[in-house]
Enzyme design. Structure first.
Site, PDB file in Angstrom:
ATOM      1  N   SER A 191       0.799  -1.224   0.000  1.00 54.53           N
ATOM      2  CA  SER A 191       0.000   0.000   0.000  1.00 54.53           C
ATOM      3  C   SER A 191       0.829   1.269   0.000  1.00 54.53           C
ATOM      4  O   SER A 191       0.323   2.326  -0.350  1.00 54.53           O
ATOM      5  CB  SER A 191      -0.923  -0.008   1.207  1.00 54.53           C
ATOM      6  OG  SER A 191      -0.164   0.016   2.390  1.00 54.53           O
ATOM      7  N   HIS A 219      -5.646  -4.294  -0.545  1.00 52.03           N
ATOM      8  CA  HIS A 219      -5.608  -3.198  -1.523  1.00 52.03           C
ATOM      9  C   HIS A 219      -5.827  -3.718  -2.941  1.00 52.03           C
ATOM     10  O   HIS A 219      -5.303  -3.157  -3.901  1.00 52.03           O
ATOM     11  CB  HIS A 219      -4.289  -2.435  -1.416  1.00 52.03           C
ATOM     12  CG  HIS A 219      -4.183  -1.650  -0.142  1.00 52.03           C
ATOM     13  ND1 HIS A 219      -4.713  -0.392   0.011  1.00 52.03           N
ATOM     14  CD2 HIS A 219      -3.680  -1.996   1.069  1.00 52.03           C
ATOM     15  CE1 HIS A 219      -4.504   0.038   1.248  1.00 52.03           C
ATOM     16  NE2 HIS A 219      -3.880  -0.929   1.908  1.00 52.03           N
ATOM     17  N   LYS A 250     -12.205  -1.656   2.979  1.00 48.68           N
ATOM     18  CA  LYS A 250     -11.600  -0.741   1.993  1.00 48.68           C
ATOM     19  C   LYS A 250     -12.526  -0.690   0.776  1.00 48.68           C
ATOM     20  O   LYS A 250     -13.624  -0.146   0.876  1.00 48.68           O
ATOM     21  CB  LYS A 250     -10.163  -1.168   1.704  1.00 48.68           C
ATOM     22  CG  LYS A 250      -9.277  -0.875   2.921  1.00 48.68           C
ATOM     23  CD  LYS A 250      -7.860  -1.357   2.833  1.00 48.68           C
ATOM     24  CE  LYS A 250      -7.119  -0.965   4.120  1.00 48.68           C
ATOM     25  NZ  LYS A 250      -6.037  -1.882   4.466  1.00 48.68           N
TER      26      LYS A 250
HETATM   27  C1  PLP Z   1      -5.729  -2.361   5.904  1.00 48.64           C
HETATM   28  C2  PLP Z   1      -4.937  -3.608   5.845  1.00 48.64           C
HETATM   29  C3  PLP Z   1      -5.145  -4.646   6.753  1.00 48.64           C
HETATM   30  C4  PLP Z   1      -6.095  -4.517   7.900  1.00 48.64           C
HETATM   31  O1  PLP Z   1      -7.408  -4.501   7.450  1.00 48.64           O
HETATM   32  P1  PLP Z   1      -8.589  -4.231   8.510  1.00 48.64           P
HETATM   33  O2  PLP Z   1      -9.764  -4.939   7.939  1.00 48.64           O
HETATM   34  O3  PLP Z   1      -8.749  -2.756   8.558  1.00 48.64           O
HETATM   35  O4  PLP Z   1      -8.151  -4.801   9.802  1.00 48.64           O
HETATM   36  C5  PLP Z   1      -4.430  -5.813   6.593  1.00 48.64           C
HETATM   37  N1  PLP Z   1      -3.538  -5.962   5.585  1.00 48.64           N
HETATM   38  C6  PLP Z   1      -3.298  -4.965   4.691  1.00 48.64           C
HETATM   39  C7  PLP Z   1      -2.313  -5.174   3.595  1.00 48.64           C
HETATM   40  C8  PLP Z   1      -3.979  -3.755   4.799  1.00 48.64           C
HETATM   41  O5  PLP Z   1      -3.719  -2.780   3.951  1.00 48.64           O
END
Ligand code: PLP
Length: 405
Positions: A191, A219, A250
Site C-alpha cells: 500500500s 488493496h 476498503k
Molecule cells: C488495511 C490492511 C489490513 C487490515 O485490514 P482491517 O480490515 O482494517 O483490519 C491488513 N492488511 C493490509 C495489507 C492492509 O492494507
C-alpha cells in the site's frame, strides 16, 4: 503521596515524555475529524470542505447511498448485532450467504469471516503451521501478517521486498532445513508504493518447491483484475493461490470486517482453532448484508472498477505532466515523491489550506529519504474534482519549488 501512588505517577509521566518526543520528531499522528460521510469530498469539523485523496475508498462505496440502504435493510431484518461469537449463537443466514458469495467472487472453495483483516491475518498462521513448518514472508508485508507469523511456531524466513531471487534462496534454505510445509506470504498489493506482487513468478517458484502461497488482498479485492477479483486475477493465477485474506473495510464497502478464503479443510480448521474467530464477536449483520450487496453490484457491472482505473490513469498522467515525481505503476495508490519529511508535511498542510486532503508519509512508515504524499484515487472522484486537486498540487508545488522543469 505514598510510594505505590508515585510509582503509578511515574508510569504516566514516562508515557507523556515519550509522546512529547514523538511530537518533537514530527512523528506524532494527529487525527483529522470529519463531520460528514466518507467520500470524494468530505467536510471537516471546522466546516472546511475538502477533496479527499487519502481514503481506501477505492470504489466510492463508503458513503454510497445504496450501500447505506443495504446496511439499513440488513439491520431491520437481522437486528443490530448478535451478542455472541459465531459458534455459540452468532451465525445468521446473512453470514453464510456472504461467505458463499466471497468464495465465488474470489474463486476459492470456502471463506471464513472475521471482525477485521487484522484478525484474519492474526489468526491465520498459528492454527495451520507449527515448528516443523516454514513461513517465508516479504520484508514489507503488512503489520498484521508480521504479528500473525509471530504468534505461530513455524520457522520464519524473510525475503527482500519483491525480490524473486531472494525468495528462491529462502525456499532453498527452508528445504535444506528439512521443513515439512512451507508457506510464502505476501501482500497482493503493497500500500505504500502501489507495488503489485509478482504473483505469477511467486506461484511458479512455489510450485517448483512444493510451497503454498498466501496473499493479503486488502488493496486489491474488488478492483484488481478484469472482474475485480484481485491480484490473482490480475496476474492470471486464479486457482494457484492457496490462501487469500482481505478486508471488507476498503474497496468492498469500507465499514469493517475481514475474511480468509481457501480450501474447505483450511477454512474448517480455522473455524475450529483460529483465536480471533473463536473468541471475538460476530461481524454485525448490517456489514454482512451491505457487503453482500456490494459483491452483487460488482458482479452485475464493471462500472465502478472502470471509473476507478480511468481516474487513476488520468491522475497519474496529469500529475507527472505537472512536473511531480511519482512512483510508476497502474494502481490507484499514487506515491507523489517529496523525499524530505518536512517538505512532505509542509506540502500536505498547504494542500489542506487549498482544499485537498492528503497525508504525508515519512520515516519510519517509509524508508528514510523517501517521504511522500500518498494519493489514493476513487471511483467516486469526478474529473472536475481531480482537476481541482491537480490545480492545488500545481500551486503548492510551485510555491514550495517542487516541480521538475
Ligand atoms: C488495511 C490492511 C489490513 C487490515 O485490514 P482491517 O480490515 O482494517 O483490519 C491488513 N492488511 C493490509 C495489507 C492492509 O492494507
Amino acid at each position: 503521596m505514598n510510594a505505590a501512588a508515585s510509582r503509578k505517577q511515574l508510569f504516566i509521566h514516562g508515557l507523556g515524555e515519550k509522546l512529547d518526543s514523538l511530537r518533537e520528531q514530527g512523528l506524532y499522528k494527529p487525527e483529522r475529524v470529519l463531520a460528514s460521510r466518507q467520500g470524494a469530498e468530505v467536510v471537516c469539523d471546522d466546516g472546511r470542505r475538502l477533496i479527499n485523496l487519502c481514503a481506501n475508498n477505492y470504489l466510492g462505496l463508503s458513503g454510497d447511498e445504496a450501500t447505506v440502504q443495504a446496511a439499513v435493510k440488513a439491520t431491520e431484518q437481522y437486528g443490530y448485532g448478535l451478542s455472541s461469537v459465531r459458534f455459540i449463537c452468532g451465525t445468521q443466514t446473512v453470514h453464510k450467504q456472504l461467505e458463499r458469495a466471497l468464495s465465488d467472487f474470489l474463486g476459492m472453495e470456502d471463506t471464513i469471516l472475521y471482525a477485521a483483516a487484522f484478525d484474519a491475518n492474526g489468526g491465520l498462521f498459528e492454527p495451520l503451521f507449527d515448528e516443523q513448518d516454514a513461513i517465508i514472508s516479504d520484508a514489507l508485508n503488512h503489520a498484521s501478517i508480521i504479528d500473525g507469523i509471530r504468534l505461530c511456531k513455524a520457522a520464519r524466513y524473510r525475503y527482500q521486498h519483491n525480490d524473486m531471487a531472494d525468495l528462491e534462496a529462502q525456499l532453498q534454505a527452508a528445504a535444506a532445513a528439512g521443513k515439512r510445509h512451507t508457506l510464502i506470504a505476501t501482500d497482493g498489493v503493497f500500500s505504500m508504493d502501489g507495488t503489485i506482487a509478482q504473483l505469477d513468478r511467486i506461484c511458479d517458484l512455489a510450485e517448483r518447491y512444493g510451497a503454498l502461497v498466501m496473499i493479503d488482498e486488502c488493496h486489491a479485492s474488488g478492483f484488481m483484475g478484469a472482474a475485480g477479483r484481485g491480484t490473482h486475477e490480475h496476474h492470471g493465477v486464479m486457482g494457484r493461490v492457496d490462501i487469500i485474506t482481505g478486508t471488507l473495510g476498503k474497496a468492498l464497502g469500507g465499514a469493517m470486517g475481514g475474511f480468509t478464503a481457501a480450501r474447505r479443510e483450511v477454512i474448517d480448521t480455522l473455524r475450529q482453532k483460529s483465536r480471533p474467530y473463536l473468541f471475538s464477536n460476530t461481524l454485525a449483520p448490517m456489514i454482512a448484508g451491505a457487503s453482500l450487496s456490494v459483491l452483487q453490484r460488482l458482479s452485475a457491472s464493471t462500472e465502478l472498477r472502470d471509473r476507478l482505473h480511468a481516474n487513476t490513469a488520468y491522475f497519474r498522467r496529469e500529475i507527472a505532466t505537472l512536473g511531480f515525481t511519482i512512483k510508476p505503476g497502474t494502481h490507484p495508490v499514487v506515491p507523489v515523491m517529496l523525499f524530505d519529511a518536512k517538505v512532505a508535511q509542509q506540502f500536505a498542510q498547504r494542500l489542506y489550506e487549498l482544499g485537498v486532503l492528503v497525508t504525508g508519509f515519512f520515516y519510519p512508515v517509509v524508508p528514510m529519504g523517501q517521504a511522500r504524499v500518498r494519493v489514493q484515487l476513487s471511483a467516486a472522484h469526478s474529473t472536475q474534482q481531480l482537476d481541482s486537486a491537480l490545480a492545488a498540487f500545481a500551486q503548492a508545488g510551485t510555491e514550495l519549488g517542487l516541480l521538475n522543469r
